[in-house]
Design a protein around this motif. Structure first.
Motif, mmCIF file in Angstrom:
data_model
loop_
_atom_site.group_PDB
_atom_site.id
_atom_site.type_symbol
_atom_site.label_atom_id
_atom_site.label_comp_id
_atom_site.label_asym_id
_atom_site.label_seq_id
_atom_site.Cartn_x
_atom_site.Cartn_y
_atom_site.Cartn_z
ATOM 1 N N TRP A 165 0.829 -1.219 0.000
ATOM 2 C CA TRP A 165 0.000 0.000 0.000
ATOM 3 C C TRP A 165 0.860 1.264 0.000
ATOM 4 O O TRP A 165 0.749 2.119 0.873
ATOM 5 N N SER A 166 1.734 1.340 -1.001
ATOM 6 C CA SER A 166 2.642 2.490 -1.162
ATOM 7 C C SER A 166 3.504 2.738 0.074
ATOM 8 O O SER A 166 3.913 3.868 0.351
ATOM 9 N N GLY A 167 3.784 1.678 0.827
ATOM 10 C CA GLY A 167 4.618 1.790 2.019
ATOM 11 C C GLY A 167 3.879 2.225 3.262
ATOM 12 O O GLY A 167 4.474 2.307 4.342
ATOM 13 N N LEU A 170 3.962 0.572 6.866
ATOM 14 C CA LEU A 170 5.056 0.778 7.815
ATOM 15 C C LEU A 170 4.758 1.894 8.812
ATOM 16 O O LEU A 170 5.523 2.088 9.759
ATOM 17 N N SER A 171 3.695 2.619 8.605
ATOM 18 C CA SER A 171 3.374 3.754 9.473
ATOM 19 C C SER A 171 3.203 3.294 10.916
ATOM 20 O O SER A 171 2.490 2.321 11.193
ATOM 21 N N GLN A 172 3.862 3.984 11.827
ATOM 22 C CA GLN A 172 3.759 3.644 13.240
ATOM 23 C C GLN A 172 2.400 4.023 13.811
ATOM 24 O O GLN A 172 1.874 3.362 14.693
ATOM 25 N N GLU A 173 1.854 5.113 13.292
ATOM 26 C CA GLU A 173 0.542 5.560 13.742
ATOM 27 C C GLU A 173 -0.331 5.802 12.515
ATOM 28 O O GLU A 173 -0.047 6.692 11.719
ATOM 29 N N SER A 177 -9.194 6.949 10.336
ATOM 30 C CA SER A 177 -9.999 7.148 9.125
ATOM 31 C C SER A 177 -9.385 6.469 7.902
ATOM 32 O O SER A 177 -10.054 6.325 6.872
ATOM 33 N N ASP A 178 -8.125 6.059 8.004
ATOM 34 C CA ASP A 178 -7.438 5.400 6.885
ATOM 35 C C ASP A 178 -7.739 3.905 6.943
ATOM 36 O O ASP A 178 -6.895 3.083 7.287
ATOM 37 N N LYS A 179 -8.955 3.571 6.607
ATOM 38 C CA LYS A 179 -9.441 2.211 6.805
ATOM 39 C C LYS A 179 -8.747 1.198 5.888
ATOM 40 O O LYS A 179 -8.567 0.038 6.268
ATOM 41 N N ASP A 180 -8.365 1.618 4.681
ATOM 42 C CA ASP A 180 -7.688 0.696 3.775
ATOM 43 C C ASP A 180 -6.343 0.248 4.336
ATOM 44 O O ASP A 180 -6.012 -0.944 4.315
ATOM 45 N N THR A 181 -5.558 1.211 4.827
ATOM 46 C CA THR A 181 -4.257 0.867 5.401
ATOM 47 C C THR A 181 -4.419 -0.052 6.600
ATOM 48 O O THR A 181 -3.710 -1.063 6.738
ATOM 49 N N LEU A 182 -5.349 0.280 7.478
ATOM 50 C CA LEU A 182 -5.583 -0.552 8.658
ATOM 51 C C LEU A 182 -6.007 -1.967 8.262
ATOM 52 O O LEU A 182 -5.571 -2.950 8.866
ATOM 53 N N LEU A 184 -5.258 -3.580 5.500
ATOM 54 C CA LEU A 184 -4.142 -4.324 4.921
ATOM 55 C C LEU A 184 -3.130 -4.743 5.986
ATOM 56 O O LEU A 184 -2.572 -5.848 5.920
ATOM 57 N N ILE A 185 -2.902 -3.897 6.967
ATOM 58 C CA ILE A 185 -2.035 -4.279 8.085
ATOM 59 C C ILE A 185 -2.628 -5.493 8.804
ATOM 60 O O ILE A 185 -1.920 -6.451 9.141
ATOM 61 N N GLU A 186 -3.930 -5.449 9.021
ATOM 62 C CA GLU A 186 -4.614 -6.574 9.674
ATOM 63 C C GLU A 186 -4.516 -7.837 8.820
ATOM 64 O O GLU A 186 -4.240 -8.934 9.340
ATOM 65 N N PHE A 187 -4.734 -7.697 7.515
ATOM 66 C CA PHE A 187 -4.667 -8.852 6.623
ATOM 67 C C PHE A 187 -3.275 -9.470 6.618
ATOM 68 O O PHE A 187 -3.125 -10.702 6.728
ATOM 69 N N ASN A 188 -2.242 -8.645 6.476
ATOM 70 C CA ASN A 188 -0.875 -9.166 6.441
ATOM 71 C C ASN A 188 -0.536 -9.932 7.715
ATOM 72 O O ASN A 188 0.097 -10.999 7.671
ATOM 73 N N GLN A 189 -0.956 -9.402 8.850
ATOM 74 C CA GLN A 189 -0.680 -10.085 10.117
ATOM 75 C C GLN A 189 -1.513 -11.354 10.236
ATOM 76 O O GLN A 189 -1.045 -12.383 10.761
ATOM 77 N N LYS A 190 -2.739 -11.302 9.754
ATOM 78 C CA LYS A 190 -3.627 -12.469 9.794
ATOM 79 C C LYS A 190 -2.997 -13.636 9.031
ATOM 80 O O LYS A 190 -2.988 -14.773 9.516
ATOM 81 N N ILE A 191 -2.470 -13.344 7.835
ATOM 82 C CA ILE A 191 -1.831 -14.389 7.037
ATOM 83 C C ILE A 191 -0.587 -14.909 7.746
ATOM 84 O O ILE A 191 -0.329 -16.123 7.786
ATOM 85 N N GLN A 192 0.201 -13.990 8.302
ATOM 86 C CA GLN A 192 1.435 -14.378 8.988
ATOM 87 C C GLN A 192 1.148 -15.321 10.157
ATOM 88 O O GLN A 192 1.936 -16.232 10.444
ATOM 89 N N ASP A 193 0.008 -15.136 10.812
ATOM 90 C CA ASP A 193 -0.320 -15.913 12.012
ATOM 91 C C ASP A 193 -1.100 -17.188 11.724
ATOM 92 O O ASP A 193 -1.289 -18.010 12.627
ATOM 93 N N ASP A 194 -1.569 -17.379 10.494
ATOM 94 C CA ASP A 194 -2.434 -18.515 10.173
ATOM 95 C C ASP A 194 -1.594 -19.750 9.857
ATOM 96 O O ASP A 194 -0.863 -19.790 8.866
ATOM 97 N N THR A 195 -1.706 -20.753 10.687
ATOM 98 C CA THR A 195 -0.882 -21.955 10.526
ATOM 99 C C THR A 195 -1.344 -22.850 9.375
ATOM 100 O O THR A 195 -0.669 -23.814 9.035
ATOM 101 N N ARG A 196 -2.489 -22.519 8.764
ATOM 102 C CA ARG A 196 -2.973 -23.316 7.633
ATOM 103 C C ARG A 196 -2.232 -22.996 6.350
ATOM 104 O O ARG A 196 -2.369 -23.724 5.353
#
Length: 214
Positions: A165-167, A170-173, A177-182, A184-196
């Motif tokens: 998402w154009s980098g 990496l935003s610390q904060e 209102s930036d729902k797309d960034t939030l 994608l951060i959630e999705f990336n972590q979700k995939i990282q944590d999914d043992t399937r």
């Protein structure tokens, strides 16, 4: 999206097999006539998608986010004999253009083009899908994954676009209102944590998450 060094990106494209006449036409038409032309997969990413599909030789592909058809045609070129690609988009204004490109590709009989809300269409699809490409609304990436993981066989793949998402990931904060960034951060972590699944996040264009179901 353009956060990788321009000269390095150009070097990568210069050392990637070129676009054929049809893909060049789709790219030119998109740039000239369609809003937000940066959404097209384009030369470098399109060839990557084509090569991945040719490696897997999927019988069934599912794409979420057809746009102007560039990525669908690239992916369909790797289908196994008798295979099909199902692609879903919510924008019916591009239907005539996209159908025309599919006809020109000579693969329209292998491409099942749906218009509508993917959240409503996915439950109606049988699968199994050997390869899924997610390039639709970012807010629902996690929902798409949850809906599709059981429609993918062991050894099947999912590719998700724009995960850097154009980098902004990496935003610390991140502003609430930036729902797309939030999302994608959630999705990336979700995939990282999914043992399937096992996964790799590739810095291709705007970021491409590749995951394989165990």
């Amino acid at each position: 999206m353009d956060f990788i060094d321009e000269n390095l990106s150009r070097y990568c494209e210069d050392h990637t097999s070129g676009e054929d006449t049809l893909l060049k036409k789709i790219s030119r038409t998109t740039q000239a006539k369609v809003l937000l032309p940066r959404m097209i997969s384009g030369h470098f990413q399109g060839k990557f998608l084509e090569l991945i599909s040719k490696m897997i030789r999927p019988k069934q592909i599912l794409e979420l986010g057809t746009y102007t058809g560039y990525s669908a045609i690239c992916l369909a070129r790797g289908l196994a004999k008798g295979g099909t690609l199902t692609t879903i988009d919510i924008n019916d204004e591009l239907e005539t253009m996209v159908q025309g490109f599919f006809e020109e590709s000579g693969m329209s009989s292998q491409i099942d083009y749906h218009l509508g809300n993917a959240l409503e269409i996915i439950p109606e699809l049988d699968g199994p899908f050997d390869l899924v490409f997610i390039d639709a609304d970012k807010l629902n990436y996690s929902n798409y994954f949850d809906m599709l993981i059981d429609k993918i066989p062991t050894g099947g793949f999912i590719l998700a676009d724009n995960v850097l998402w154009s980098g902004k990931v990496l935003s610390q904060e991140v502003n609430s209102s930036d729902k797309d960034t939030l999302a994608l951060i959630e999705f990336n972590q979700k995939i990282q944590d999914d043992t399937r699944v096992e996964n790799a996040l590739l810095p291709i264009r705007d970021g491409l998450m590749m995951l394989r179901k165990r």
